[in-house]
Design a protein around this motif. Structure first.
Motif, PDB file in Angstrom:
ATOM      1  N   PHE A 107     -40.005 -62.179 -21.430  1.00 24.83           N
ATOM      2  CA  PHE A 107     -39.687 -61.774 -20.055  1.00 24.83           C
ATOM      3  C   PHE A 107     -38.235 -61.862 -19.623  1.00 24.83           C
ATOM      4  N   PHE A 108     -37.397 -62.638 -20.324  1.00 20.63           N
ATOM      5  CA  PHE A 108     -36.140 -62.975 -19.658  1.00 20.63           C
ATOM      6  C   PHE A 108     -35.266 -61.753 -19.405  1.00 20.63           C
ATOM      7  N   ARG A 138     -42.634 -72.180 -23.743  1.00 17.94           N
ATOM      8  CA  ARG A 138     -41.648 -71.608 -22.811  1.00 17.94           C
ATOM      9  C   ARG A 138     -40.753 -70.603 -23.530  1.00 17.94           C
ATOM     10  N   LEU A 148     -42.501 -67.314 -23.764  1.00 24.94           N
ATOM     11  CA  LEU A 148     -42.487 -66.625 -22.467  1.00 24.94           C
ATOM     12  C   LEU A 148     -41.092 -66.059 -22.183  1.00 24.94           C
ATOM     13  N   TYR A 149     -40.095 -66.873 -22.525  1.00 27.88           N
ATOM     14  CA  TYR A 149     -38.700 -66.459 -22.329  1.00 27.88           C
ATOM     15  C   TYR A 149     -38.431 -65.157 -23.077  1.00 27.88           C
ATOM     16  N   ASP A 164     -39.564 -57.275 -17.650  1.00 24.66           N
ATOM     17  CA  ASP A 164     -40.912 -57.085 -18.179  1.00 24.66           C
ATOM     18  C   ASP A 164     -40.886 -55.955 -19.204  1.00 24.66           C
ATOM     19  N   THR A 185     -32.156 -70.095 -14.958  1.00 23.36           N
ATOM     20  CA  THR A 185     -32.118 -70.880 -16.190  1.00 23.36           C
ATOM     21  C   THR A 185     -30.730 -71.494 -16.328  1.00 23.36           C
ATOM     22  N   ARG A 195     -29.237 -69.370 -23.193  1.00 23.45           N
ATOM     23  CA  ARG A 195     -28.211 -69.279 -22.164  1.00 23.45           C
ATOM     24  C   ARG A 195     -26.947 -70.029 -22.530  1.00 23.45           C
ATOM     25  N   HIS A 203     -27.698 -67.445 -13.409  1.00 19.74           N
ATOM     26  CA  HIS A 203     -27.886 -66.232 -12.610  1.00 19.74           C
ATOM     27  C   HIS A 203     -29.302 -66.168 -12.064  1.00 19.74           C
ATOM     28  N   THR A 204     -29.398 -65.557 -10.889  1.00 19.86           N
ATOM     29  CA  THR A 204     -30.699 -65.383 -10.229  1.00 19.86           C
ATOM     30  C   THR A 204     -30.753 -63.952  -9.714  1.00 19.86           C
ATOM     31  N   GLN A 230     -41.966 -63.768  -7.420  1.00 22.62           N
ATOM     32  CA  GLN A 230     -43.168 -62.957  -7.626  1.00 22.62           C
ATOM     33  C   GLN A 230     -44.244 -63.385  -6.637  1.00 22.62           C
ATOM     34  N   GLN A 288     -43.288 -54.192 -20.549  1.00 19.25           N
ATOM     35  CA  GLN A 288     -44.157 -53.021 -20.357  1.00 19.25           C
ATOM     36  C   GLN A 288     -43.460 -51.980 -19.492  1.00 19.25           C
ATOM     37  N   ILE A 332     -33.731 -62.039  -9.689  1.00 22.77           N
ATOM     38  CA  ILE A 332     -35.086 -61.513  -9.459  1.00 22.77           C
ATOM     39  C   ILE A 332     -35.677 -62.021  -8.137  1.00 22.77           C
TER      40      ILE A 332
HETATM   41  C1  LIG Z   1     -38.334 -68.510 -19.287  1.00 19.02           C
HETATM   42  C2  LIG Z   1     -37.733 -67.489 -18.377  1.00 19.02           C
HETATM   43  C3  LIG Z   1     -36.389 -67.592 -18.036  1.00 19.02           C
HETATM   44  C4  LIG Z   1     -35.818 -66.675 -17.159  1.00 19.02           C
HETATM   45  N1  LIG Z   1     -34.511 -66.829 -16.792  1.00 19.02           N
HETATM   46  C5  LIG Z   1     -33.984 -66.010 -15.871  1.00 19.02           C
HETATM   47  C6  LIG Z   1     -32.659 -66.198 -15.389  1.00 19.02           C
HETATM   48  O1  LIG Z   1     -31.942 -67.085 -15.827  1.00 19.02           O
HETATM   49  N2  LIG Z   1     -32.201 -65.382 -14.409  1.00 19.02           N
HETATM   50  C7  LIG Z   1     -32.963 -64.368 -13.895  1.00 19.02           C
HETATM   51  O2  LIG Z   1     -32.480 -63.660 -13.020  1.00 19.02           O
HETATM   52  N3  LIG Z   1     -34.220 -64.164 -14.333  1.00 19.02           N
HETATM   53  C8  LIG Z   1     -34.738 -64.956 -15.293  1.00 19.02           C
HETATM   54  N4  LIG Z   1     -36.026 -64.764 -15.714  1.00 19.02           N
HETATM   55  C9  LIG Z   1     -36.849 -63.816 -14.942  1.00 19.02           C
HETATM   56  C10 LIG Z   1     -37.044 -62.548 -15.651  1.00 19.02           C
HETATM   57  O3  LIG Z   1     -35.938 -61.744 -15.455  1.00 19.02           O
HETATM   58  C11 LIG Z   1     -38.328 -61.967 -15.088  1.00 19.02           C
HETATM   59  O4  LIG Z   1     -39.365 -62.739 -15.632  1.00 19.02           O
HETATM   60  C12 LIG Z   1     -38.534 -60.537 -15.439  1.00 19.02           C
HETATM   61  O5  LIG Z   1     -37.602 -59.717 -14.809  1.00 19.02           O
HETATM   62  C13 LIG Z   1     -39.923 -60.050 -15.033  1.00 19.02           C
HETATM   63  O6  LIG Z   1     -40.167 -60.332 -13.675  1.00 19.02           O
HETATM   64  P1  LIG Z   1     -41.410 -61.220 -13.229  1.00 19.02           P
HETATM   65  O7  LIG Z   1     -41.467 -62.437 -14.103  1.00 19.02           O
HETATM   66  O8  LIG Z   1     -41.318 -61.419 -11.796  1.00 19.02           O
HETATM   67  O9  LIG Z   1     -42.672 -60.377 -13.634  1.00 19.02           O
HETATM   68  P2  LIG Z   1     -43.162 -59.027 -12.956  1.00 19.02           P
HETATM   69  O10 LIG Z   1     -42.123 -57.981 -13.064  1.00 19.02           O
HETATM   70  O11 LIG Z   1     -43.676 -59.300 -11.611  1.00 19.02           O
HETATM   71  O12 LIG Z   1     -44.330 -58.649 -13.937  1.00 19.02           O
HETATM   72  C14 LIG Z   1     -45.537 -59.459 -14.047  1.00 19.02           C
HETATM   73  C15 LIG Z   1     -46.634 -58.570 -14.582  1.00 19.02           C
HETATM   74  O13 LIG Z   1     -46.983 -57.564 -13.606  1.00 19.02           O
HETATM   75  C16 LIG Z   1     -46.718 -56.256 -14.098  1.00 19.02           C
HETATM   76  N5  LIG Z   1     -46.002 -55.527 -13.063  1.00 19.02           N
HETATM   77  C17 LIG Z   1     -45.266 -56.052 -12.050  1.00 19.02           C
HETATM   78  N6  LIG Z   1     -44.731 -55.066 -11.301  1.00 19.02           N
HETATM   79  C18 LIG Z   1     -45.131 -53.909 -11.849  1.00 19.02           C
HETATM   80  C19 LIG Z   1     -44.920 -52.535 -11.517  1.00 19.02           C
HETATM   81  N7  LIG Z   1     -44.189 -52.163 -10.472  1.00 19.02           N
HETATM   82  N8  LIG Z   1     -45.485 -51.597 -12.310  1.00 19.02           N
HETATM   83  C20 LIG Z   1     -46.238 -51.964 -13.366  1.00 19.02           C
HETATM   84  N9  LIG Z   1     -46.480 -53.240 -13.720  1.00 19.02           N
HETATM   85  C21 LIG Z   1     -45.944 -54.192 -12.970  1.00 19.02           C
HETATM   86  C22 LIG Z   1     -45.824 -56.454 -15.331  1.00 19.02           C
HETATM   87  O14 LIG Z   1     -46.012 -55.426 -16.309  1.00 19.02           O
HETATM   88  C23 LIG Z   1     -46.249 -57.813 -15.843  1.00 19.02           C
HETATM   89  O15 LIG Z   1     -47.368 -57.699 -16.675  1.00 19.02           O
HETATM   90  C24 LIG Z   1     -36.605 -65.636 -16.622  1.00 19.02           C
HETATM   91  C25 LIG Z   1     -37.952 -65.525 -16.986  1.00 19.02           C
HETATM   92  C26 LIG Z   1     -38.514 -66.434 -17.852  1.00 19.02           C
HETATM   93  C27 LIG Z   1     -39.969 -66.301 -18.184  1.00 19.02           C
END
Ligand SMILES: Cc1cc2nc3c(=O)[nH]c(=O)nc-3n(C[C@H](O)[C@H](O)[C@H](O)COP(=O)(O)OP(=O)(O)OC[C@H]3O[C@@H](n4cnc5c(N)ncnc54)[C@H](O)[C@@H]3O)c2cc1C
Length: 488
Positions: free
Chosen positions: A453-454, A446, A449-450, A457, A189, A101, A147-148, A153, A459, A150
């Motif tokens: 996912f950042f 971390r 993970l970043y 997701d 972040t 970032r 930024h935020t 969960q 998948q 999301i």
């Molecule tokens: C270290 C780190 C830093 C980050 N920094 C930022 C940031 O600065 N700003 C920001 O906005 N975001 C940030 N993120 C968030 C990031 O954008 C999200 O992690 C990402 O969008 C995935 O969302 P989630 O973590 O809620 O996982 P989910 O989308 O909930 O997914 C979790 C699991 O469930 C499954 N899943 C969930 N929903 C579905 C579905 N509808 N269909 C099929 N499978 C599903 C996924 O495949 C996955 O295996 C950060 C994440 C991390 C890990």
């Protein structure tokens, strides 16, 4: 004012922000253990951009005749994208891509928001104007953004409109000059080290009672009622010898809690119009806008990781073995692929006729975004496999000094590598402490993970790549080869 240096940036962090860490509010992130080192790193970014040696690469003369970072400029040509890529690369290569970032990431994001003025303003032109004014404000004041985007969960199955209201941040009240926002968003972040926050584009809203979440706005990090709840800091507050990465690049992640936060109306550019909100990701070419920074950072990160992998292998002379060479060769191929993608992204860029803005090539960006999370995990595994027990045989600075004092300098030979006299001249213990900080420490976990996912997701993103890809040519080719008349 335009470009700030490190001192001006640090002064801006000393305000009434509510950064919750380990049971208390951090009163000053520039001096608090766990925070101060990262603050210093971001300050170094601002000094870097002002350094005359870097100035022309990273900045341009802006509309006000001041110097601004190139990432604030809306790209109006392919050359603008080339220049922006070079500006991103300057800091990313300098720091081995360790700061996901770096502020130029969100500078480019806010430029992407302003470039979509036509979209935000299609029903209410004021909202489009706000998007442009927000960019001007950020550029003129060299604002560092978090930024935020999301939704927390909590329950990914039940539609938002059927869940308890305001778990995800939404609008509780509207007055002529402001809105009031309540609820949480993830994952800010860099928030403790930022000036303002951008919330937008997600969640996609579809059902009843969901319009309140269709929202895009910026807000100062220290706005009354806004709380930032940090995970544990992974900066162990130790020397850069002991933890060269964790002691510098702990950008930290937070949950944003909006406890009825008043957002001035001029900070809002997306407001409760599901159609505009839900198509924003596509119209503002979100992936191409933000992904440009990501792929440049990934090239730098992969190059740094190749350096680590090569040096630890050279140090123990394991790079004389074919299996280790194959692992190193695979890292080289990944780096070359990423470099090629970064070139293709810019040289294959296209102009959007709707707003005259140039965007990176979508195919190149998508493939770069999909490949790197897999590459990253593979490279980390290669480094672990190459390093073996050496990661565990690298004592801390204090322990090394103590054992030398107790047993004499000859004890050092047990902690030496075979290749310390080679070209690199890098000693084994600090090298392996660095390598462990990349593959094994809390921050290393971390980072993995970043990368997974950042940017969303992977998948779901991959399935969307499949669903959205225009498959007509692929289908036609299959049809041609099935045709008995084909090629006579
Ligand atoms: C270290 C780190 C830093 C980050 N920094 C930022 C940031 O600065 N700003 C920001 O906005 N975001 C940030 N993120 C968030 C990031 O954008 C999200 O992690 C990402 O969008 C995935 O969302 P989630 O973590 O809620 O996982 P989910 O989308 O909930 O997914 C979790 C699991 O469930 C499954 N899943 C969930 N929903 C579905 C579905 N509808 N269909 C099929 N499978 C599903 C996924 O495949 C996955 O295996 C950060 C994440 C991390 C890990």
């Amino acid at each position: 004012m335009a470009m700030r240096d490190g001192a001006a940036y640090l002064a801006g962090l000393r305000d009434s922000r509510r950064i919750w860490h380990n049971g208390a509010v951090v009163t000053d992130v520039t001096t608090a253990p766990g925070f101060k080192n990262a603050a210093r790193t971001i300050a170094a970014y601002y000094d870097f951009q002002c350094d005359p040696a870097n100035r022309d690469i990273v900045s341009y003369e802006d509309e006000d005749g001041e110097r601004s970072h190139r990432s604030f400029k809306i790209p109006r040509s392919k050359q603008d994208l080339r220049d922006r890529g070079a500006a991103f690369a300057a800091w990313a290569e300098h720091t081995g891509g360790q700061l996901g970032r770096a502020p130029d990431y969100m500078n480019a994001a806010i430029a992407g928001v302003a470039a979509a003025k036509h979209h935000w303003g299609q029903n209410d032109p004021q909202l489009g104007d706000h998007a442009v004014q927000i960019l001007e404000h950020c550029r003129r004041n060299d604002v560092c953004l978090t930024h935020t985007f999301i939704t927390p969960q909590i329950d990914r199955k039940t539609p938002l409109g059927e869940q308890e209201p305001f778990l995800t941040a939404g609008v509780v009240e509207r007055a002529s000059d402001r809105i009031v926002v309540r609820g949480a968003r993830i994952l800010g972040t860099l928030a403790p080290f930022s000036d303002e926050n951008l919330s937008m584009v997600l969640p996609i809203v579809s059902g009843e009672n969901e319009d309140k979440y269709a929202l895009g706005f910026t807000i100062p990090v220290d706005a009354p009622g806004l709380h930032w709840v940090c995970r544990d800091s992974f900066d162990p507050n130790r020397s850069t010898y002991d933890y060269p990465i964790s002691s510098r690049f702990e950008e930290i992640d937070t949950v944003a809690v909006f406890d009825d936060v008043e957002v001035p109306w001029e900070n809002v550019f997306d407001y409760q119009d599901a159609k505009i909100h839900n198509t924003a990701l596509m119209v503002m070419r979100f992936h191409e806008s933000l992904g440009h920074h990501v792929i440049v950072k990934n090239v730098a990160k992969a190059r740094f990781l190749l350096g680590v992998a090569h040096l630890i292998a050279e140090n123990a002379q394991t790079n004389s073995f074919i299996n280790v060479q194959i692992r190193l060769g695979e890292i080289v191929t990944m780096l070359q692929t990423l470099e090629s993608i970064a070139i293709a992204a810019v040289e294959g860029a296209v102009e959007n006729p709707d707003n005259g803005v140039w965007y990176c090539n979508a195919n190149a960006i998508q493939s770069g975004l999909r490949l790197f999370p897999e590459y990253y995990v593979q490279i980390i595994d290669h480094i672990k496999q190459i390093g073996g027990s050496n990661f565990m045989a690298a004592p801390s600075e204090a322990n090394m000094e103590a054992i030398i004092e107790a047993l004499g300098p000859s004890v050092e030979r047990y902690f030496a590598g075979a290749a310390e006299t080679s070209e690199s001249g890098i000693a084994k213990v600090p090298l392996f402490r660095l390598a462990w900080d990349v593959v094994g420490t809390s921050l290393a976990g971390r980072q993995e993970l970043y990368e997974r996912f950042f940017f969303g997701d992977q998948q779901v993103s991959k399935s969307q790549s499949y669903l959205r890809y225009d498959k007509s040519e692929a289908i036609e080719t299959v049809g041609r080869l099935l045709d008995p008349e084909f090629l006579g």
